[in-house]
Scaffold this motif. Structure first.
Motif, mmCIF file in Angstrom:
data_model
loop_
_atom_site.group_PDB
_atom_site.id
_atom_site.type_symbol
_atom_site.label_atom_id
_atom_site.label_comp_id
_atom_site.label_asym_id
_atom_site.label_seq_id
_atom_site.Cartn_x
_atom_site.Cartn_y
_atom_site.Cartn_z
ATOM 1 N N LEU A 26 0.221 15.224 2.428
ATOM 2 C CA LEU A 26 -1.090 15.133 3.075
ATOM 3 C C LEU A 26 -2.211 15.628 2.175
ATOM 4 N N LEU A 27 -1.918 16.668 1.391
ATOM 5 C CA LEU A 27 -2.984 17.293 0.606
ATOM 6 C C LEU A 27 -3.338 16.529 -0.662
ATOM 7 N N VAL A 28 -2.401 15.770 -1.208
ATOM 8 C CA VAL A 28 -2.692 15.053 -2.455
ATOM 9 C C VAL A 28 -3.857 14.066 -2.284
ATOM 10 N N PRO A 29 -3.814 13.132 -1.316
ATOM 11 C CA PRO A 29 -4.966 12.217 -1.196
ATOM 12 C C PRO A 29 -6.256 12.924 -0.812
ATOM 13 N N VAL A 30 -6.175 13.942 0.054
ATOM 14 C CA VAL A 30 -7.384 14.683 0.418
ATOM 15 C C VAL A 30 -7.994 15.336 -0.819
ATOM 16 N N SER A 31 -7.156 15.919 -1.642
ATOM 17 C CA SER A 31 -7.649 16.607 -2.835
ATOM 18 C C SER A 31 -8.244 15.629 -3.836
ATOM 19 N N VAL A 32 -7.597 14.476 -4.015
ATOM 20 C CA VAL A 32 -8.113 13.481 -4.954
ATOM 21 C C VAL A 32 -9.496 12.995 -4.513
ATOM 22 N N VAL A 33 -9.640 12.699 -3.218
ATOM 23 C CA VAL A 33 -10.923 12.214 -2.705
ATOM 24 C C VAL A 33 -11.988 13.300 -2.815
ATOM 25 N N ALA A 34 -11.641 14.541 -2.456
ATOM 26 C CA ALA A 34 -12.608 15.634 -2.551
ATOM 27 C C ALA A 34 -13.026 15.870 -4.002
ATOM 28 N N LEU A 35 -12.080 15.746 -4.931
ATOM 29 C CA LEU A 35 -12.399 15.930 -6.342
ATOM 30 C C LEU A 35 -13.338 14.826 -6.828
ATOM 31 N N CYS A 36 -13.069 13.583 -6.426
ATOM 32 C CA CYS A 36 -13.963 12.479 -6.815
ATOM 33 C C CYS A 36 -15.361 12.676 -6.236
ATOM 34 N N ARG A 37 -15.419 13.163 -4.997
ATOM 35 C CA ARG A 37 -16.730 13.439 -4.392
ATOM 36 C C ARG A 37 -17.471 14.502 -5.193
ATOM 37 N N ALA A 38 -16.750 15.544 -5.616
ATOM 38 C CA ALA A 38 -17.377 16.622 -6.385
ATOM 39 C C ALA A 38 -17.819 16.138 -7.764
ATOM 40 N N LEU A 39 -17.060 15.228 -8.357
ATOM 41 C CA LEU A 39 -17.377 14.744 -9.690
ATOM 42 C C LEU A 39 -18.408 13.617 -9.672
ATOM 43 N N GLY A 40 -18.768 13.129 -8.472
ATOM 44 C CA GLY A 40 -19.767 12.076 -8.361
ATOM 45 C C GLY A 40 -19.276 10.726 -8.838
ATOM 46 N N THR A 41 -18.028 10.395 -8.517
ATOM 47 C CA THR A 41 -17.480 9.104 -8.892
ATOM 48 C C THR A 41 -16.790 8.466 -7.696
ATOM 49 N N ASP A 42 -16.916 7.137 -7.598
ATOM 50 C CA ASP A 42 -16.194 6.396 -6.556
ATOM 51 C C ASP A 42 -14.830 5.946 -7.041
ATOM 52 N N ALA A 43 -14.565 6.116 -8.325
ATOM 53 C CA ALA A 43 -13.258 5.864 -8.925
ATOM 54 C C ALA A 43 -12.751 4.464 -8.583
ATOM 55 N N PHE A 44 -11.579 4.381 -8.018
ATOM 56 C CA PHE A 44 -10.919 3.099 -7.786
ATOM 57 C C PHE A 44 -10.201 3.151 -6.437
ATOM 58 N N THR A 45 -9.781 1.993 -5.961
ATOM 59 C CA THR A 45 -9.049 1.912 -4.697
ATOM 60 C C THR A 45 -7.854 2.870 -4.733
ATOM 61 N N PRO A 46 -7.624 3.669 -3.688
ATOM 62 C CA PRO A 46 -8.265 3.657 -2.370
ATOM 63 C C PRO A 46 -9.379 4.693 -2.197
ATOM 64 N N VAL A 47 -9.890 5.261 -3.291
ATOM 65 C CA VAL A 47 -10.882 6.332 -3.166
ATOM 66 C C VAL A 47 -12.148 5.883 -2.446
ATOM 67 N N PRO A 48 -12.784 4.748 -2.814
ATOM 68 C CA PRO A 48 -14.007 4.363 -2.088
ATOM 69 C C PRO A 48 -13.777 4.141 -0.596
ATOM 70 N N GLN A 49 -12.615 3.572 -0.268
ATOM 71 C CA GLN A 49 -12.319 3.333 1.144
ATOM 72 C C GLN A 49 -12.151 4.651 1.902
ATOM 73 N N LEU A 50 -11.502 5.628 1.287
ATOM 74 C CA LEU A 50 -11.309 6.921 1.941
ATOM 75 C C LEU A 50 -12.603 7.734 1.971
ATOM 76 N N LEU A 51 -13.441 7.589 0.954
ATOM 77 C CA LEU A 51 -14.714 8.310 0.948
ATOM 78 C C LEU A 51 -15.580 7.927 2.143
ATOM 79 N N ALA A 52 -15.453 6.683 2.617
ATOM 80 C CA ALA A 52 -16.238 6.257 3.769
ATOM 81 C C ALA A 52 -15.933 7.099 4.997
#
Length: 328
Positions: A26-52
């Motif tokens: 559970l924590l791996v995807p949450v952490s990846v998305v939170a890290l991308c949010r902190a770094l100011g990047t939408d990265a790649f699928t599935p990050v933009p979809q989860l950021l929504a």
């Protein structure tokens, strides 16, 4: 007795291992998305979809924290706390401080944006126009066989004698309706029509842009970013002209591509009105569950006074109505 209570709260060895494994999953995807949010990047699928749906990542983070606590996994507890805190930190509105308005109020405006989902919500739009009486309207997914026909009817023409309709497909079509005189002012190049007009209000020119970039579906994240980048160019090149960019951005404040538009100095009307996290999509679950992807962005000369959301039948979006004052 305290020792017995502590034993009762511990999971058996096999269950502890499973609980730790589930917490980590559970924590791996949450952490990846939170890290991308902190770094100011939408990265790649599935990050933009989860950021929504960033606020809803608090749920798996909290569940993981409980599992880690039950398994007596100190590293997992620290990881869960950090992930939960990171998500919670980004829940605040992004740069929602209102800029100083230049000059006195010249006019009061009511702005409406609505995505009709292939024109299916055309009857609801017509009823909303009668009830809300907006001055400026941005319509997305205005299908030629229903929406465009209805907007060309005598009732709508009488109320909105000035308009611009663009695009031929069911999803591609867009429209601008205005009670004030307008002139075509080009368009933003995209897969879906995004027309622009200069509207004459109280002796002032106001630039009104429809927004409807493609969604960040798998395989087209780069296209979504390019089309949002073109909307950013409109915002960045507005100069001193009062500007409104209204529509379905297919993006939330948690997407870096959308924040780059805000970083040009335009502001989100819903955020300024204290409604930064009110979902507009999907209408089936919004509210309470969903994402705010429909926005009315304004320059400093357009001061939002109130924002509210309107449910329309037969569309997957909620409409947004903004009351604003035009300064100059």
């Amino acid at each position: 007795m305290r020792e017995d209570l502590g034993k009762g709260m511990r999971l058996p060895g096999g269950r502890r291992r499973r609980a730790r494994w589930c917490a980590g999953v559970l924590l791996v995807p949450v952490s990846v998305v939170a890290l991308c949010r902190a770094l100011g990047t939408d990265a790649f699928t599935p990050v933009p979809q989860l950021l929504a749906f960033l606020p809803w990542l608090l749920v798996p983070a909290a569940v993981a924290l409980l599992l880690a606590a039950g398994a007596r996994w100190a590293v997992g507890c620290a990881w869960g706390l950090l992930a939960t805190a990171a998500v919670a930190f980004f829940l605040r509105p992004y740069d929602a401080a209102p800029p100083p308005a230049p000059g006195p109020v010249r006019a009061q405006l009511r702005i409406l944006t609505a995505n009709l989902e292939f024109g299916g919500a055309t009857p609801g739009l017509l009823e909303t126009l009668r009830r809300e009486k907006p001055d400026l309207v941005s319509v997305q997914e205005c299908a030629p066989e229903n929406c465009a026909v209805a907007l060309d009817g005598p009732e709508v023409r009488a109320a909105y004698p000035y308009r611009r309709i663009a695009g031929n497909g069911r999803a591609e079509g867009s429209a601008i309706l205005s009670r004030f005189p307008l002139e075509p002012d080009g368009e933003v190049r995209g897969t879906l029509a995004m027309p622009r007009a200069v509207v004459r209000v109280a002796g002032m020119a106001l630039r009104f842009q429809v927004a409807h970039p493609m969604p960040p579906e798998p395989g087209q994240v780069a296209l979504w970013q390019r089309e949002l980048g073109r909307l950013r160019a409109v915002a960045a090149g507005r100069g001193a002209v009062p500007t409104v960019i209204a529509g379905d951005f297919n993006a939330t404040q948690d997407h870096a591509a959308f924040r780059s538009v805000l970083d040009t100095g335009v502001r989100d009307s819903a955020a300024l009105a204290g409604r930064a996290r009110t979902p507009t999509w999907p209408a089936l679950t919004a509210p309470p569950l969903g994402a705010q992807i429909d926005h009315v962005l304004v320059s400093a000369a357009v001061e939002p006074r109130a924002a509210r959301f309107v449910d329309l039948a037969d569309t997957d979006h909620r409409a947004l109505v903004v009351d604003a004052a035009l300064h100059g």
